[in-house]
Design an enzyme around this catalytic site. Structure first.
Site, PDB file in Angstrom:
ATOM      1  N   CYS A   1      25.340  12.639  39.586  1.00 14.69           N
ATOM      2  CA  CYS A   1      27.006  12.817  38.583  1.00 14.69           C
ATOM      3  C   CYS A   1      27.997  13.663  39.313  1.00 14.69           C
ATOM      4  O   CYS A   1      29.189  13.318  39.581  1.00 14.69           O
ATOM      5  CB  CYS A   1      26.465  13.670  37.412  1.00 14.69           C
ATOM      6  SG  CYS A   1      25.920  12.414  36.291  1.00 14.69           S
TER       7      CYS A   1
ATOM      8  N   CYS B   1      27.666   5.713  32.330  1.00 17.93           N
ATOM      9  CA  CYS B   1      26.939   4.287  33.496  1.00 17.93           C
ATOM     10  C   CYS B   1      25.463   3.624  32.685  1.00 17.93           C
ATOM     11  O   CYS B   1      24.891   4.189  31.915  1.00 17.93           O
ATOM     12  CB  CYS B   1      26.400   5.441  34.325  1.00 17.93           C
ATOM     13  SG  CYS B   1      27.711   6.429  35.444  1.00 17.93           S
TER      14      CYS B   1
ATOM     15  N   CYS C   1      27.762  14.758  32.152  1.00 17.56           N
ATOM     16  CA  CYS C   1      27.874  14.038  33.070  1.00 17.56           C
ATOM     17  C   CYS C   1      28.079  15.602  34.640  1.00 17.56           C
ATOM     18  O   CYS C   1      28.174  14.824  35.544  1.00 17.56           O
ATOM     19  CB  CYS C   1      28.724  13.174  32.972  1.00 17.56           C
ATOM     20  SG  CYS C   1      31.148  13.653  32.888  1.00 17.56           S
TER      21      CYS C   1
HETATM   22 FE1  SF4 Z   1      24.408   8.688  38.460  1.00 15.89          FE
HETATM   23 FE2  SF4 Z   1      23.864   8.041  36.286  1.00 15.89          FE
HETATM   24 FE3  SF4 Z   1      25.569  10.214  36.231  1.00 15.89          FE
HETATM   25 FE4  SF4 Z   1      26.602   7.585  36.063  1.00 15.89          FE
HETATM   26  S1  SF4 Z   1      25.285   8.624  34.252  1.00 15.89           S
HETATM   27  S2  SF4 Z   1      26.631   9.412  37.991  1.00 15.89           S
HETATM   28  S3  SF4 Z   1      24.204   6.642  37.797  1.00 15.89           S
HETATM   29  S4  SF4 Z   1      22.908   9.842  37.119  1.00 15.89           S
END
Ligand code: SF4
Length: 243
Positions: free
Chosen positions: A117, A199, A225
């Site tokens: 993230c 995501c 996030c």
């Molecule tokens: Fe990575 Fe998942 Fe964060 Fe998206 S939500 S940036 S895929 S860890």
């Protein structure tokens, strides 16, 4: 003259103690200097984007494409921006060299969601926000215990930027009513069981009776996030802290 956030924040809070989100947003945009909106074009995003479009269709709207989004989100971003007539949507992506160096196989999310993230969301957003005095977020108090005290205006510690949270006190029911009243296009995944959309690798369907954010990073303690910084450090909450 640089924006004096320390005086503007209490002024905005005082002047808009009882005003609508729209009135607050219009006035804040006019007084907060260089302002951008940050939007995920997720399940609730159409509400705030609609309000912004009513005020200034050319306001910069920063859309973070982590390069791991659902294709439905990418398509919805284009559809919704066109529907609302937004003319200054800027797609923000992770730095290619950093991706190659730190997540060459695209699987970092499996081993370390925090670092993923940071790489794909927090760092690109921080870069994109350089040069702005304030940014508009869609955060709401009801989303998590860590947001329970959220004000409509706050100082971002460490950066001096102002965060504007026009929907801080809105409930899920108000969001739904606004979407209906203005016949706004819905994110297609909402009808397929995704009330909160991030995501693709980190978002799963939510079952009846579950918290709307239960499908985000399912099976982990992670709930944020990390695009919201304090002192330059991405802020995250544990699921156990979430409402
Ligand atoms: Fe990575 Fe998942 Fe964060 Fe998206 S939500 S940036 S895929 S860890």
């Amino acid at each position: 003259m640089p924006l004096d956030a320390s005086s503007l924040i209490p002024e905005l809070l005082r002047d808009h103690a009882n005003s609508t989100a729209q009135a607050f947003l219009k006035d804040a945009i006019s007084r907060a200097g260089r302002v951008a909106m940050v939007s995920s074009f997720g399940a609730d995003s159409a509400v705030l984007l609609h309000m912004v479009a009513q005020i200034d269709r050319n306001l910069p709207v920063l859309f973070i494409d982590t390069l791991a989004l659902f294709p439905e989100t990418v398509a919805y971003q284009k559809e919704l921006a066109a529907h609302l007539g937004l003319s200054n949507v800027q797609t923000i992506t992770p730095d290619r060299a950093a991706l190659f160096e730190r997540d060459a196989d695209g699987l970092l999310h499996r081993s370390d969601t925090e670092r993923c993230c940071t790489l794909r969301k927090a760092e690109p957003l921080e870069r994109a926000l350089q040069g702005y005095d304030a940014w508009i977020t869609g955060r709401k108090r009801h989303q998590a215990a860590t947001r329970a005290d959220l004000d409509r205006v706050e100082l971002e510690p460490g950066t001096g930027r102002i965060r504007l949270n026009p929907l801080a006190d809105w409930s899920a029911a108000q969001i739904g009513a606004y979407l209906d009243a203005h016949e706004l296009p819905r994110h297609p995944l909402v009808a397929r069981g995704y009330p909160s959309i991030g995501c693709q690798p980190c978002t799963s369907r939510v079952l009846t009776g579950e918290d709307p954010r239960a499908g985000r990073w399912r099976g982990t303690e992670k709930t944020e996030c990390g695009i919201h910084f304090i002192g330059g450090v991405p802020q995250r909450a544990r699921k156990a802290d979430a409402a």
